[in-house]
Design an enzyme around this catalytic site. Structure first.
Site, PDB file in Angstrom:
ATOM      1  N   GLY A   1       0.804  -1.215   0.000  1.00 54.90           N
ATOM      2  CA  GLY A   1       0.000   0.000   0.000  1.00 54.90           C
ATOM      3  C   GLY A   1       0.838   1.266   0.000  1.00 54.90           C
TER       4      GLY A   1
ATOM      5  N   ARG B   1       0.798  -5.793  -4.909  1.00 50.86           N
ATOM      6  CA  ARG B   1       0.876  -6.668  -3.742  1.00 50.86           C
ATOM      7  C   ARG B   1       1.310  -8.092  -4.097  1.00 50.86           C
ATOM      8  NH1 ARG B   1      -0.950  -4.347   0.828  1.00 50.86           N
ATOM      9  NH2 ARG B   1      -2.249  -2.484   0.665  1.00 50.86           N
TER      10      ARG B   1
ATOM     11  N   ASP C   1       5.731  -7.557   5.119  1.00 53.51           N
ATOM     12  CA  ASP C   1       5.674  -8.643   4.139  1.00 53.51           C
ATOM     13  C   ASP C   1       6.641  -8.387   2.985  1.00 53.51           C
ATOM     14  OD1 ASP C   1       3.852 -10.217   5.455  1.00 53.51           O
ATOM     15  OD2 ASP C   1       2.114  -9.449   4.379  1.00 53.51           O
TER      16      ASP C   1
ATOM     17  N   LYS D   1       8.497   0.951   5.028  1.00 56.26           N
ATOM     18  CA  LYS D   1       7.333   1.726   4.621  1.00 56.26           C
ATOM     19  C   LYS D   1       6.058   1.135   5.210  1.00 56.26           C
ATOM     20  CE  LYS D   1       4.677   0.190   2.244  1.00 56.26           C
ATOM     21  NZ  LYS D   1       3.615  -0.516   1.511  1.00 56.26           N
ATOM     22  N   THR D   2       5.263   1.905   5.881  1.00 52.14           N
ATOM     23  CA  THR D   2       3.870   1.594   6.205  1.00 52.14           C
ATOM     24  C   THR D   2       3.307   2.700   7.076  1.00 52.14           C
ATOM     25  OG1 THR D   2       2.332   0.119   7.358  1.00 52.14           O
ATOM     26  CG2 THR D   2       4.580   0.090   8.143  1.00 52.14           C
TER      27      THR D   2
ATOM     28  N   ASP E   1       0.909   2.294   8.944  1.00 52.15           N
ATOM     29  CA  ASP E   1       0.433   1.655  10.167  1.00 52.15           C
ATOM     30  C   ASP E   1       1.416   1.762  11.320  1.00 52.15           C
ATOM     31  OD1 ASP E   1      -1.782   0.981   8.748  1.00 52.15           O
ATOM     32  OD2 ASP E   1      -1.405  -1.172   8.691  1.00 52.15           O
TER      33      ASP E   1
END
Length: 568
Positions: A97, A161, A192, A218-219, A221
């Site tokens: 994402g 993805r 992941d 990277k995220t 979240d």
């Protein structure tokens, strides 16, 4: 309009962005100066740290990564002479994402090659890991990259993805590395994606390829971090975007005086975004999934907690408020986890009939819980699973479920004479709105340093590391730069009868400084209106270089811990 040749067996061209149609803010960001840590602005060398282990099950990780396990971390330090100026051919891929700042990672890699390894080539693989397998790429030039500097999104080369995990897919990746004569590959992604980067690095070593692999964290979240990797990029920007929206909702709640706004925020596996937004805005109630799990709370417990606050506020004349909920809340509630586990098993082996005979296969507690849930939530729990077999929590409207459950509980209390006000719930889900905003000054600079550092790691022959920039609470020139062994972040999970490597997600630590700070204040926020409206992200002025509360508190706690360890 910048363009470049897209290679995949055709002569198609890929149009870039049109900077001529940018807003004034976008245009001003294009030439925003990006300072580098001093170690990257001067000649440096790379030194190795101690041998690394794993986050869990080191013996299993060693078996899965025999060529990489145990390798040391790397650190850039000043040196009289700089790195050799050998030309390189590097590939870069965006995976998973979007997160604000991704374009600056690519810009940092490109500028490193231009500054230190003149004459080098940077290829951008289109559409994520599938671009590697299909050898679909674009050669990135200065003109092509320019309109994306300090801009949000992943549309420079787009993301995907797909995973590279089967023998056939690894062979495809090897063939691409050989065809392009790659010296290195940078994988920009989350847990992941960086696990996949490590698998690629191991596979390339086994195949005796010269191509090395470096990851970047990277995220939005915020769950890809550790002591050596203090932050994942995009978290700072996304939280500030959400906090602005929450602040607006708070002003609306106070203005009308009659609505409770239930806001669900991104974060399937961890509640970092919800916690950070609470620290920035001071809502009346905030549910932290990790606390729910630790206390083994039920849906009724959560419902009663929210309802109690609403009743106390009603007694004070406040019939409005704001409640924050993490996207993955239902995954943290033990009874719901059990229900989902049983549903997964049922859905995997039989067709669900409308008569409901399948419910007889649920355990009694799960059957009662399923029937207790609102019908819309029941339907959402039965939706098709994601590719990993997980419930698609982003499609489960937890905020609407809680509104219905709170309404039911308040009606019960009203009949008992314990609540005499009117409740009106408004639901919101702030999700993709935060993924592609213009990156904050922090994310812009942090990402640029991550990319520049990734170039340095590849130039020095490193592989299987994740680019790491530390000391983030200090001025940029004092930031540290290096790489951390990806295997050091890993544990294993048992999937389909085999051990699979996974980068361990960083959860909200209930003994950590951010949560403890929040816990010490939430009681006051619940009853008194201490709302803060942060407003839009600032690029100039006194708050433009501020970093998020979570990172500040974690860095402060770490600094205190370091001081304590030195004085013991």
């Amino acid at each position: 309009m910048p363009s470049s040749t897209l290679s995949n067996g055709s002569n198609a061209t890929t149009p870039g962005r049109l900077a001529s149609v940018y807003s004034e803010v976008q245009t001003s960001r294009l030439n925003h100066p990006l300072p580098l840590p001093s170690v990257l602005r001067n000649p440096f060398k790379i030194i190795d740290g101690p041998k690394s282990s794993a986050a869990g099950n080191p013996d299993e990780i060693a078996k899965l990564f025999p060529n990489l396990f145990g390798q040391p971390s790397a650190k850039l330090v000043p040196n009289e002479s700089g790195m050799p100026g050998a030309k390189l051919k590097i590939g870069v891929v965006l995976s998973g994402g979007q997160a604000p700042g991704g374009h600056n990672v690519i810009s940092g890699i490109f500028d490193y090659l231009q500054d230190i390894a003149k004459g080098s080539t940077l290829y951008g693989f289109k559409g994520g890991p599938a671009g590697i397998m299909k050898c679909k790429y674009v050669e990135l030039t200065s003109e092509f990259i320019y309109p994306y500097r300090n801009q949000g999104g992943f549309d420079m080369i787009c993301s995907g993805r797909d995973k590279i995990e089967t023998p056939e897919q690894f062979i495809q990746a090897q063939e691409t590395a050989k065809k392009l004569d790659l010296d290195g590959l940078v994988v920009i992604g989350g847990d992941d994606s960086n696990t996949n980067a490590c698998l690629l690095a191991e596979n390339f070593r086994v195949a005796n390829l010269k191509c090395r692999v470096i990851g970047c964290p990277k995220t939005i979240d915020g769950d890809l971090k550790c002591k050596e990797v203090p932050a994942s990029f995009g978290f700072d920007t996304a939280c500030k975007i959400y906090a602005e929206m929450i602040g607006n909702v708070m002003t609306d709640a106070r203005s009308t005086g009659k609505y409770y706004h239930f806001v669900r925020l991104m974060g399937r596996a961890a509640s970092h975004i919800t916690l950070e937004c609470a620290l920035q805005t001071h809502p009346n109630a905030t549910i932290i999934g990790e606390e729910v799990a630790a206390k083994k709370q039920t849906l009724k417990n959560v419902t009663n907690y929210i309802t109690d606050i609403i009743c106390k506020r009603a007694d004070l004349g406040y019939n409005y408020g704001v409640i924050l909920i993490p996207e993955g809340l239902i995954d943290f509630i033990p009874e719901v986890q059990q229900l989902i586990s049983e549903l997964n098993e049922i859905l995997a082996h039989e067709v669900v009939d409308e008569a409901g005979e399948w419910k007889k296969k649920l355990q009694k507690q799960s059957h009662v819980l399923f029937d207790f849930l609102p019908e819309t939530i029941q339907e959402q729990l039965m939706l098709e699973r994601d590719p990993h077999g997980n419930v698609q929590v982003a499609k489960i409207e937890t905020e609407k479920m809680l509104i219905q459950m709170v309404e039911t509980e308040l009606e019960k209390r009203k009949q008992e004479g314990r609540y005499n006000a009117q409740f009106k719930g408004q639901s919101h889900f702030f999700g993709y709105e935060g993924r592609c905003g213009l990156p904050t000054n922090f994310d812009s600079t942090y990402c640029y340093a991550l990319g520049y550092g990734a170039g340095a790691l590849l130039h020095s022959g490193k592989t299987g590391l994740i680019s790491s920039v530390g000391n983030l609470g200090a001025p940029v020139e004092e930031w540290t730069v290096g790489g951390t062994a990806l295997t050091a972040l890993m544990d294993v999970e048992r999937r389909h009868g085999k051990f699979k490597p996974v980068i361990r997600k960083a959860m909200v630590e209930l003994e950590g400084a951010p949560f403890k700070t929040f816990a010490s204040l939430r009681g006051e926020w619940a009853i008194k209106n201490r709302y803060i409206s942060p407003g839009p992200i600032q690029f100039t002025g006194p708050t433009s270089n501020s970093i998020n509360h979570t990172l500040l508190l974690e860095l402060g706690a770490q600094a205190q811990e370091d001081i304590s360890s030195k004085t013991c």
